[in-house]
Write a protein that holds these residues in place. Sequence first.
Motif, PDB file in Angstrom:
ATOM      1  N   ALA A 123       0.834  -1.206   0.000  1.00 42.20           N
ATOM      2  CA  ALA A 123       0.000   0.000   0.000  1.00 42.20           C
ATOM      3  C   ALA A 123       0.870   1.257   0.000  1.00 42.20           C
ATOM      4  O   ALA A 123       0.587   2.226  -0.717  1.00 42.20           O
ATOM      5  CB  ALA A 123      -0.948  -0.005   1.190  1.00 42.20           C
ATOM      6  N   ALA A 124       1.946   1.253   0.789  1.00 45.10           N
ATOM      7  CA  ALA A 124       2.856   2.400   0.826  1.00 45.10           C
ATOM      8  C   ALA A 124       3.561   2.579  -0.515  1.00 45.10           C
ATOM      9  O   ALA A 124       3.782   3.713  -0.966  1.00 45.10           O
ATOM     10  CB  ALA A 124       3.876   2.231   1.945  1.00 45.10           C
ATOM     11  N   LEU A 125       3.916   1.469  -1.165  1.00 38.00           N
ATOM     12  CA  LEU A 125       4.545   1.558  -2.486  1.00 38.00           C
ATOM     13  C   LEU A 125       3.589   2.196  -3.489  1.00 38.00           C
ATOM     14  O   LEU A 125       3.979   3.079  -4.249  1.00 38.00           O
ATOM     15  CB  LEU A 125       4.978   0.167  -2.968  1.00 38.00           C
ATOM     16  CG  LEU A 125       5.635   0.141  -4.347  1.00 38.00           C
ATOM     17  CD1 LEU A 125       6.966   0.891  -4.332  1.00 38.00           C
ATOM     18  CD2 LEU A 125       5.826  -1.292  -4.815  1.00 38.00           C
ATOM     19  N   PHE A 126       2.327   1.769  -3.491  1.00 37.90           N
ATOM     20  CA  PHE A 126       1.344   2.370  -4.394  1.00 37.90           C
ATOM     21  C   PHE A 126       1.219   3.866  -4.122  1.00 37.90           C
ATOM     22  O   PHE A 126       1.169   4.670  -5.051  1.00 37.90           O
ATOM     23  CB  PHE A 126      -0.002   1.663  -4.266  1.00 37.90           C
ATOM     24  CG  PHE A 126      -0.173   0.498  -5.209  1.00 37.90           C
ATOM     25  CD1 PHE A 126      -1.096   0.536  -6.232  1.00 37.90           C
ATOM     26  CD2 PHE A 126       0.605  -0.642  -5.067  1.00 37.90           C
ATOM     27  CE1 PHE A 126      -1.247  -0.532  -7.102  1.00 37.90           C
ATOM     28  CE2 PHE A 126       0.456  -1.721  -5.926  1.00 37.90           C
ATOM     29  CZ  PHE A 126      -0.475  -1.666  -6.950  1.00 37.90           C
ATOM     30  N   GLU A 127       1.172   4.246  -2.858  1.00 36.39           N
ATOM     31  CA  GLU A 127       1.065   5.665  -2.495  1.00 36.39           C
ATOM     32  C   GLU A 127       2.272   6.459  -2.981  1.00 36.39           C
ATOM     33  O   GLU A 127       2.134   7.602  -3.426  1.00 36.39           O
ATOM     34  CB  GLU A 127       0.892   5.816  -0.994  1.00 36.39           C
ATOM     35  CG  GLU A 127      -0.480   5.373  -0.519  1.00 36.39           C
ATOM     36  CD  GLU A 127      -0.650   5.435   0.988  1.00 36.39           C
ATOM     37  OE1 GLU A 127       0.152   6.139   1.664  1.00 36.39           O
ATOM     38  OE2 GLU A 127      -1.576   4.784   1.484  1.00 36.39           O
ATOM     39  N   LYS A 128       3.455   5.852  -2.922  1.00 44.14           N
ATOM     40  CA  LYS A 128       4.683   6.508  -3.406  1.00 44.14           C
ATOM     41  C   LYS A 128       4.535   6.946  -4.859  1.00 44.14           C
ATOM     42  O   LYS A 128       5.096   7.960  -5.267  1.00 44.14           O
ATOM     43  CB  LYS A 128       5.862   5.535  -3.253  1.00 44.14           C
ATOM     44  CG  LYS A 128       7.162   5.993  -3.846  1.00 44.14           C
ATOM     45  CD  LYS A 128       8.238   4.929  -3.685  1.00 44.14           C
ATOM     46  CE  LYS A 128       9.509   5.268  -4.418  1.00 44.14           C
ATOM     47  NZ  LYS A 128      10.528   4.196  -4.266  1.00 44.14           N
ATOM     48  N   TYR A 129       3.757   6.173  -5.640  1.00 45.72           N
ATOM     49  CA  TYR A 129       3.587   6.455  -7.064  1.00 45.72           C
ATOM     50  C   TYR A 129       2.216   7.057  -7.387  1.00 45.72           C
ATOM     51  O   TYR A 129       1.738   6.973  -8.515  1.00 45.72           O
ATOM     52  CB  TYR A 129       3.831   5.182  -7.881  1.00 45.72           C
ATOM     53  CG  TYR A 129       5.282   4.775  -7.849  1.00 45.72           C
ATOM     54  CD1 TYR A 129       6.218   5.414  -8.646  1.00 45.72           C
ATOM     55  CD2 TYR A 129       5.731   3.759  -7.010  1.00 45.72           C
ATOM     56  CE1 TYR A 129       7.559   5.062  -8.612  1.00 45.72           C
ATOM     57  CE2 TYR A 129       7.067   3.395  -6.977  1.00 45.72           C
ATOM     58  CZ  TYR A 129       7.973   4.049  -7.778  1.00 45.72           C
ATOM     59  OH  TYR A 129       9.299   3.693  -7.742  1.00 45.72           O
TER      60      TYR A 129
END
Length: 134
Positions: A123-129
């Motif tokens: 979820a944090a990775l998706f938010e990063k992008y």
Amino acid sequence: MTRRDDLTGVPLLGRTVAPEGSGLVLAEWEAAGRTADQVAWQAPLHVHHTDDEAWYVLSGTLRLNIDGEEYDVPAGSGIVGPRGVPHTFGNPSEEPARYVLVMSATTRALLEELHGGFSGDVAALFEKYGCSLL
């Protein structure tokens, strides 16, 4: 200067094509067929807040869920997943589906990191992008 082979005339299956600095990326991928009675989803339900995506099906069928509506997209057809709209896609058939994905450079970077051995908080990775998992 962009090399000509970055622009055209390269085999696409399994790779992406985008000149350096391009905001637009093409990729041809294959979605394996389902092995049970359920769609073989290729991604979790998510939203790109600033980027659109588009799929053009070369063979087989893709099923897209866009904003809660399901669409079966057969070979020779395409569909757009607009920014800000929840979506996912998968293969509803037992046969593989080949498709071209048109995406932003940001989405490409997300996928490269995700599929490059990432083992953290998805979820944090998706938010990063600029995306959200739903």
